[in-house]
Design an enzyme around this catalytic site. Structure first.
Site, PDB file in Angstrom:
ATOM      1  N   THR A  72      -5.598 -15.069   4.092  1.00 44.07           N
ATOM      2  CA  THR A  72      -4.758 -14.823   3.210  1.00 44.07           C
ATOM      3  C   THR A  72      -3.473 -15.688   2.833  1.00 44.07           C
ATOM      4  OG1 THR A  72      -3.055 -12.861   2.646  1.00 44.07           O
ATOM      5  CG2 THR A  72      -3.864 -13.092   4.834  1.00 44.07           C
ATOM      6  N   ASP A  73      -2.898 -15.926   1.913  1.00 46.43           N
ATOM      7  CA  ASP A  73      -1.512 -16.594   1.703  1.00 46.43           C
ATOM      8  C   ASP A  73      -0.633 -16.001   2.499  1.00 46.43           C
ATOM      9  OD1 ASP A  73      -1.296 -14.388   0.194  1.00 46.43           O
ATOM     10  OD2 ASP A  73      -1.027 -15.537  -1.809  1.00 46.43           O
ATOM     11  N   GLU A  74      -0.884 -14.826   2.927  1.00 46.24           N
ATOM     12  CA  GLU A  74       0.244 -14.203   3.686  1.00 46.24           C
ATOM     13  C   GLU A  74       0.552 -14.523   5.300  1.00 46.24           C
ATOM     14  OE1 GLU A  74       0.284  -9.830   3.470  1.00 46.24           O
ATOM     15  OE2 GLU A  74      -0.599  -9.786   1.839  1.00 46.24           O
ATOM     16  N   TYR A  98      -0.508  -7.177   9.875  1.00 48.73           N
ATOM     17  CA  TYR A  98      -1.577  -7.499   9.197  1.00 48.73           C
ATOM     18  C   TYR A  98      -1.768  -8.904   9.081  1.00 48.73           C
ATOM     19  CZ  TYR A  98      -4.285  -9.139   5.176  1.00 48.73           C
ATOM     20  OH  TYR A  98      -5.113  -9.859   4.309  1.00 48.73           O
ATOM     21  N   LYS A 102      -4.416 -11.655  10.879  1.00 51.58           N
ATOM     22  CA  LYS A 102      -5.210 -12.552   9.984  1.00 51.58           C
ATOM     23  C   LYS A 102      -5.035 -14.022  10.785  1.00 51.58           C
ATOM     24  CE  LYS A 102      -7.564 -12.085   6.946  1.00 51.58           C
ATOM     25  NZ  LYS A 102      -9.242 -11.465   6.902  1.00 51.58           N
TER      26      LYS A 102
HETATM   27  P1  TYD Z   1      -0.213  -4.994  -2.020  1.00 48.72           P
HETATM   28  O1  TYD Z   1      -1.555  -4.539  -3.079  1.00 48.72           O
HETATM   29  O2  TYD Z   1      -0.169  -3.813  -0.857  1.00 48.72           O
HETATM   30  O3  TYD Z   1      -0.530  -6.358  -1.586  1.00 48.72           O
HETATM   31  P2  TYD Z   1       0.243  -7.402  -0.473  1.00 48.72           P
HETATM   32  O4  TYD Z   1       1.118  -6.538   0.243  1.00 48.72           O
HETATM   33  O5  TYD Z   1      -1.095  -7.856   0.454  1.00 48.72           O
HETATM   34  O6  TYD Z   1       0.620  -8.380  -1.480  1.00 48.72           O
HETATM   35  O7  TYD Z   1       1.009  -5.323  -2.705  1.00 48.72           O
HETATM   36  C1  TYD Z   1       1.435  -6.195  -3.693  1.00 48.72           C
HETATM   37  C2  TYD Z   1       2.825  -5.953  -3.863  1.00 48.72           C
HETATM   38  O8  TYD Z   1       3.164  -4.875  -4.451  1.00 48.72           O
HETATM   39  C3  TYD Z   1       3.670  -5.983  -2.694  1.00 48.72           C
HETATM   40  O9  TYD Z   1       4.700  -6.899  -2.667  1.00 48.72           O
HETATM   41  C4  TYD Z   1       4.190  -4.659  -2.376  1.00 48.72           C
HETATM   42  C5  TYD Z   1       4.101  -4.152  -3.665  1.00 48.72           C
HETATM   43  N1  TYD Z   1       3.768  -2.588  -3.615  1.00 48.72           N
HETATM   44  C6  TYD Z   1       4.707  -1.876  -4.554  1.00 48.72           C
HETATM   45  O10 TYD Z   1       5.857  -2.208  -4.891  1.00 48.72           O
HETATM   46  N2  TYD Z   1       4.311  -0.508  -4.558  1.00 48.72           N
HETATM   47  C7  TYD Z   1       3.255  -0.090  -4.103  1.00 48.72           C
HETATM   48  O11 TYD Z   1       2.785   1.190  -4.261  1.00 48.72           O
HETATM   49  C8  TYD Z   1       2.039  -0.902  -3.557  1.00 48.72           C
HETATM   50  C9  TYD Z   1       1.068  -0.339  -2.864  1.00 48.72           C
HETATM   51  C10 TYD Z   1       2.830  -2.197  -3.274  1.00 48.72           C
END
Ligand code: TYD
Length: 287
Positions: A72-74, A98, A102
């Protein structure tokens, strides 16, 4: 039998050529509340898979075998304002349990590649969207909450930036990578769709209004406590090696999102499959 032995037996039984390692615990919020589960799920099983693949490869040196690890880019942390997007040599700087799990598994893959000269590649991918996504992720979670007239949760001010790719484009990229004989590359799968979370959520609300014949679903939006160590932005450079082997993004973002919302509305039962997910979507906060 150990996991390694079971995997090895499967590879032999089904004469496997290509292995895609996509299995992981991936939800950042869950990794904050239960970090040790992520270390257990994302690291040890990867080592078992590598051990099995190593043995299998040893017996089948003449065959075109491949193992692709999906990362992941993360793992690169956050791109700060004014900085360049991540490139394939960017340093690992994960922020959550997480992403550190990874990053760790990715380093293990690299060491196996060097030490045992195995055909391993790592793919770093941006945020995916599309049907069948785990309901805890932003897009399905937002749709779920809207359908149930629950608050649509936006962490912090919703200013974080994410890059979104339709899962069909990810699949086509992986297919090209598998068909390419040169396995010495790691790849970035990224997209032109770069949005602030709040803009992405507003777009979802617009499509939900349209498809459910309601209005102002965005009134449900609620700004909540921010995720701890929330990465501000993920941006990756375009991958020239992926272009060279003929991959280009195909799905238009607006159309892809509209179709995705449509799919979840047509498959509402999908959300009810997991009681645990249902409960977690009702919860607010990280304690
Ligand atoms: P997510 O889908 O959990 O992916 P990631 O954290 O791997 O990027 O979240 C995407 C973005 O959306 C992240 O910046 C967190 C935000 N988010 C919200 O603002 N509200 C939510 O309910 C969720 C699940 C994520």
């Amino acid at each position: 039998l150990s996991s390694e032995r079971k995997l090895f037996n499967w590879f032999r039984k089904y004469k496997i050529n290509y292995i895609l390692h996509l299995a992981a615990e991936t939800h950042v919020d869950r990794s904050i509340t239960n970090p040790s589960q992520f270390i257990k799920s994302n690291i040890d099983p990867t080592v078992a898979l590598l051990g099995a693949f190593q043995k299998y490869h040893h017996l089948n040196k003449k065959r075109d075998l491949r193992l692709i690890y999906f990362s992941t880019d993360e793992v690169f942390g956050s791109v700060s304002k004014g900085s360049k997007p991540f490139n394939i040599n960017s340093k690992l700087d994960p922020s959550s349990p997480y992403s550190s799990s990874k990053a760790a598994a990715g380093l293990i893959i690299k060491s196996w590649r060097k030490t045992y000269n195995l055909p391993l590649s790592i793919v770093y991918c941006c945020n995916n969207y599309g049907p069948f996504q785990n309901a805890e992720k932003l897009i399905p979670a937002t749709i779920f909450r809207a359908i149930h007239s629950m608050p649509i949760l936006v962490y912090g001010k919703g200013k974080q930036i994410r890059t979104w790719i339709h899962v069909d484009d990810t699949v086509s990229a992986i297919y090209k990578i598998l068909k390419n004989k040169n396995y010495n590359f790691d790849y970035f799968i990224t997209s032109k769709n770069v949005f602030k979370n709040i803009d992405c959520i507003q777009l979802l609300c617009k499509f939900l209004d349209k498809l459910t014949h309601k209005s102002n679903i965005n009134k449900l939006i609620k700004f909540t406590e921010d995720r701890p160590a929330h990465d501000e932005a993920y941006l990756m450079e375009d991958d020239l090696n992926l272009k060279k082997i003929g991959w280009a993004e195909d799905v238009d973002f607006n159309n892809g999102m509209l179709k995705t919302v449509e799919w979840y509305l047509d498959n509402i039962d999908y959300f009810l499959d997991s009681k645990k997910t249902y409960k977690s979507l009702l919860k607010v906060g990280f304690k």
